[in-house]
Design an enzyme around this catalytic site. Structure first.
Site, PDB file in Angstrom:
ATOM      1  N   LYS A   1       0.839  -1.210   0.000  1.00  0.00           N
ATOM      2  CA  LYS A   1       0.000   0.000   0.000  1.00  0.00           C
ATOM      3  C   LYS A   1       0.874   1.260   0.000  1.00  0.00           C
ATOM      4  O   LYS A   1       0.667   2.169  -0.801  1.00  0.00           O
ATOM      5  CB  LYS A   1      -0.920   0.028   1.241  1.00  0.00           C
ATOM      6  CG  LYS A   1      -1.865  -1.157   1.324  1.00  0.00           C
ATOM      7  CD  LYS A   1      -2.778  -1.081   2.540  1.00  0.00           C
ATOM      8  CE  LYS A   1      -2.076  -1.158   3.878  1.00  0.00           C
ATOM      9  NZ  LYS A   1      -1.385  -2.442   4.152  1.00  0.00           N
TER      10      LYS A   1
ATOM     11  N   ARG B   1      11.939  -5.466   5.251  1.00  0.00           N
ATOM     12  CA  ARG B   1      11.673  -4.067   4.860  1.00  0.00           C
ATOM     13  C   ARG B   1      12.558  -3.096   5.646  1.00  0.00           C
ATOM     14  O   ARG B   1      12.772  -3.255   6.848  1.00  0.00           O
ATOM     15  CB  ARG B   1      10.208  -3.723   5.118  1.00  0.00           C
ATOM     16  CG  ARG B   1       9.922  -2.243   4.874  1.00  0.00           C
ATOM     17  CD  ARG B   1       8.465  -1.924   4.861  1.00  0.00           C
ATOM     18  NE  ARG B   1       7.783  -2.284   6.095  1.00  0.00           N
ATOM     19  CZ  ARG B   1       6.480  -2.137   6.284  1.00  0.00           C
ATOM     20  NH1 ARG B   1       5.729  -1.656   5.317  1.00  0.00           N
ATOM     21  NH2 ARG B   1       5.925  -2.486   7.415  1.00  0.00           N
TER      22      ARG B   1
ATOM     23  N   ARG C   1      -0.569  -9.135  13.089  1.00  0.00           N
ATOM     24  CA  ARG C   1      -1.150  -8.147  12.154  1.00  0.00           C
ATOM     25  C   ARG C   1      -1.955  -8.860  11.060  1.00  0.00           C
ATOM     26  O   ARG C   1      -3.010  -8.384  10.638  1.00  0.00           O
ATOM     27  CB  ARG C   1      -0.038  -7.298  11.530  1.00  0.00           C
ATOM     28  CG  ARG C   1       0.533  -6.266  12.504  1.00  0.00           C
ATOM     29  CD  ARG C   1       1.918  -5.796  12.116  1.00  0.00           C
ATOM     30  NE  ARG C   1       1.968  -5.051  10.877  1.00  0.00           N
ATOM     31  CZ  ARG C   1       3.104  -4.775  10.240  1.00  0.00           C
ATOM     32  NH1 ARG C   1       4.267  -5.195  10.716  1.00  0.00           N
ATOM     33  NH2 ARG C   1       3.078  -4.077   9.128  1.00  0.00           N
TER      34      ARG C   1
HETATM   35  P1  AP5 Z   1       4.847  -1.597   1.759  1.00  0.00           P
HETATM   36  O1  AP5 Z   1       4.488  -0.757   0.580  1.00  0.00           O
HETATM   37  O2  AP5 Z   1       5.606  -0.957   2.856  1.00  0.00           O
HETATM   38  O3  AP5 Z   1       3.555  -2.370   2.304  1.00  0.00           O
HETATM   39  P2  AP5 Z   1       2.299  -1.835   3.111  1.00  0.00           P
HETATM   40  O4  AP5 Z   1       1.095  -2.521   2.559  1.00  0.00           O
HETATM   41  O5  AP5 Z   1       2.270  -0.331   3.141  1.00  0.00           O
HETATM   42  O6  AP5 Z   1       2.661  -2.458   4.511  1.00  0.00           O
HETATM   43  P3  AP5 Z   1       2.543  -1.863   5.977  1.00  0.00           P
HETATM   44  O7  AP5 Z   1       3.293  -2.819   6.855  1.00  0.00           O
HETATM   45  O8  AP5 Z   1       2.944  -0.430   6.048  1.00  0.00           O
HETATM   46  O9  AP5 Z   1       1.024  -2.002   6.206  1.00  0.00           O
HETATM   47  P4  AP5 Z   1       0.314  -2.077   7.516  1.00  0.00           P
HETATM   48  O10 AP5 Z   1      -1.086  -1.897   7.053  1.00  0.00           O
HETATM   49  O11 AP5 Z   1       0.567  -3.281   8.342  1.00  0.00           O
HETATM   50  O12 AP5 Z   1       0.988  -0.902   8.377  1.00  0.00           O
HETATM   51  P5  AP5 Z   1       0.549   0.609   8.699  1.00  0.00           P
HETATM   52  O13 AP5 Z   1       1.745   1.416   8.774  1.00  0.00           O
HETATM   53  O14 AP5 Z   1      -0.571   1.040   7.822  1.00  0.00           O
HETATM   54  O15 AP5 Z   1       5.667  -2.861   1.187  1.00  0.00           O
HETATM   55  C1  AP5 Z   1       6.199  -3.855   2.055  1.00  0.00           C
HETATM   56  C2  AP5 Z   1       7.512  -4.386   1.480  1.00  0.00           C
HETATM   57  O16 AP5 Z   1       7.256  -5.091   0.261  1.00  0.00           O
HETATM   58  C3  AP5 Z   1       8.540  -3.301   1.140  1.00  0.00           C
HETATM   59  O17 AP5 Z   1       9.800  -3.766   1.482  1.00  0.00           O
HETATM   60  C4  AP5 Z   1       8.392  -3.112  -0.388  1.00  0.00           C
HETATM   61  O18 AP5 Z   1       9.606  -2.699  -0.965  1.00  0.00           O
HETATM   62  C5  AP5 Z   1       7.976  -4.509  -0.835  1.00  0.00           C
HETATM   63  N1  AP5 Z   1       7.065  -4.503  -1.975  1.00  0.00           N
HETATM   64  C6  AP5 Z   1       5.996  -3.681  -2.143  1.00  0.00           C
HETATM   65  N2  AP5 Z   1       5.346  -3.955  -3.285  1.00  0.00           N
HETATM   66  C7  AP5 Z   1       5.998  -5.001  -3.856  1.00  0.00           C
HETATM   67  C8  AP5 Z   1       5.798  -5.756  -5.055  1.00  0.00           C
HETATM   68  N3  AP5 Z   1       4.788  -5.505  -5.901  1.00  0.00           N
HETATM   69  N4  AP5 Z   1       6.675  -6.767  -5.306  1.00  0.00           N
HETATM   70  C9  AP5 Z   1       7.683  -7.040  -4.461  1.00  0.00           C
HETATM   71  N5  AP5 Z   1       7.935  -6.359  -3.319  1.00  0.00           N
HETATM   72  C10 AP5 Z   1       7.095  -5.350  -3.009  1.00  0.00           C
HETATM   73  O19 AP5 Z   1      -0.075   0.422  10.159  1.00  0.00           O
HETATM   74  C11 AP5 Z   1       0.738   0.073  11.265  1.00  0.00           C
HETATM   75  C12 AP5 Z   1      -0.126  -0.098  12.493  1.00  0.00           C
HETATM   76  O20 AP5 Z   1      -0.802   1.148  12.802  1.00  0.00           O
HETATM   77  C13 AP5 Z   1      -1.252  -1.137  12.385  1.00  0.00           C
HETATM   78  O21 AP5 Z   1      -0.800  -2.449  12.648  1.00  0.00           O
HETATM   79  C14 AP5 Z   1      -2.233  -0.600  13.448  1.00  0.00           C
HETATM   80  O22 AP5 Z   1      -1.820  -0.975  14.731  1.00  0.00           O
HETATM   81  C15 AP5 Z   1      -2.105   0.911  13.308  1.00  0.00           C
HETATM   82  N6  AP5 Z   1      -3.100   1.462  12.354  1.00  0.00           N
HETATM   83  C16 AP5 Z   1      -2.848   2.007  11.122  1.00  0.00           C
HETATM   84  N7  AP5 Z   1      -3.996   2.357  10.523  1.00  0.00           N
HETATM   85  C17 AP5 Z   1      -5.011   2.034  11.378  1.00  0.00           C
HETATM   86  C18 AP5 Z   1      -6.421   2.117  11.307  1.00  0.00           C
HETATM   87  N8  AP5 Z   1      -7.064   2.603  10.223  1.00  0.00           N
HETATM   88  N9  AP5 Z   1      -7.137   1.686  12.362  1.00  0.00           N
HETATM   89  C19 AP5 Z   1      -6.524   1.192  13.476  1.00  0.00           C
HETATM   90  N10 AP5 Z   1      -5.199   1.054  13.606  1.00  0.00           N
HETATM   91  C20 AP5 Z   1      -4.427   1.467  12.558  1.00  0.00           C
END
Ligand code: AP5
Length: 210
Positions: A13, A122, A164
């Site tokens: 994402k 990552r 997660r």
């Molecule tokens: P990346 O693009 O970083 O993936 P992502 O989907 O953004 O992963 P996140 O870990 O950031 O998502 P998340 O939803 O768990 O965390 P968030 O920060 O939102 O890509 C990952 C890796 O893969 C990278 O190394 C990249 O290079 C590689 N990659 C990407 N695309 C690729 C491809 N096509 N092919 C190969 N490799 C690829 O949330 C963190 C925490 O915050 C949550 O756990 C929760 O506790 C809290 N939180 C956030 N939002 C909310 C909400 N709305 N409600 C309640 N709690 C929330």
């Protein structure tokens, strides 16, 4: 154009959000990034959020919805925005329906088997938030976009990633049916490279803008 990026942890994402923001000039609103900024600055929201994020659980809906409501009311969102990681529960989606008109929900599909490897490998830029994978860094420790230092997120360890994923299946996956019913869902498989995924995403966005 108001867009939502939906997908499991590690689906890509944030990676796609950076590309869409560069390509279409949409403000990128990541609730995860907002929480991490608050944790860094030790604000009351940060202290609360940390207790959930460190365990791989969701921050309570009331807190998260209020943050998003305030953020999308800002001037830079007047002509559109992109939500990354929000909504994550049906209650958040219903709250969003009351304050926003969503044009498209991009659901990034990933094999759960790939997620563990992606997230544990990552590295993220401390300054601009750009995401990398160690396998493609060739030993670099700084960001190729801005030169910032790269670090490993605290929740990117096998145990927390596992919880997660469980939280995603139980609380976020139902949003796929929710937005399918509204006719807003666009599925894209994140199975090759970020660039290949973006090609499919940008084709959809171009078609929508025509
Ligand atoms: P990346 O693009 O970083 O993936 P992502 O989907 O953004 O992963 P996140 O870990 O950031 O998502 P998340 O939803 O768990 O965390 P968030 O920060 O939102 O890509 C990952 C890796 O893969 C990278 O190394 C990249 O290079 C590689 N990659 C990407 N695309 C690729 C491809 N096509 N092919 C190969 N490799 C690829 O949330 C963190 C925490 O915050 C949550 O756990 C929760 O506790 C809290 N939180 C956030 N939002 C909310 C909400 N709305 N409600 C309640 N709690 C929330």
């Amino acid at each position: 154009m108001n867009i939502i990026l939906l997908g499991a942890p590690g689906a890509g994402k944030g990676t796609q959000a950076t590309k869409i923001s560069d390509g279409y000039g949409l403000p990128h609103i990541s609730t995860g990034d907002i929480f991490r900024e608050n944790i860094k600055n030790q604000t009351p929201i940060g202290v609360l959020a940390k207790s959930f994020i460190d365990k791989g659980q969701l921050v309570p809906d009331e807190v998260t919805c209020k943050i998003v409501e305030e953020r999308i009311a800002r001037e830079d969102c007047k002509n559109g925005y992109m939500l990354d990681g929000f909504p994550r529960t049906i209650a958040q989606a219903e709250a969003l329906d009351k304050i926003a008109n969503i044009d498209l929900v991009i659901n990034i599909q990933v094999d759960f088997g790939d997620v563990m490897e992606r997230l544990c490998g990552r590295r993220v830029c401390k300054d601009c938030g750009e995401s990398y994978h160690v396998s493609r860094l060739n030993g670099a420790t700084t960001c190729s976009r801005c030169g910032g230092e790269l670090y490993q997120r605290k929740d990117d360890n096998p145990e927390t990633v596992q919880s997660r994923l469980e939280v995603y299946s139980a609380q976020t996956e139902p949003l796929i049916a929710y937005y399918t019913k509204k006719g807003l869902l666009f599925n894209v498989v994140s199975d090759s490279t970020p660039e290949a995924t973006y090609e499919k995403v940008s084709a959809k966005l171009d078609a929508l803008l025509k």
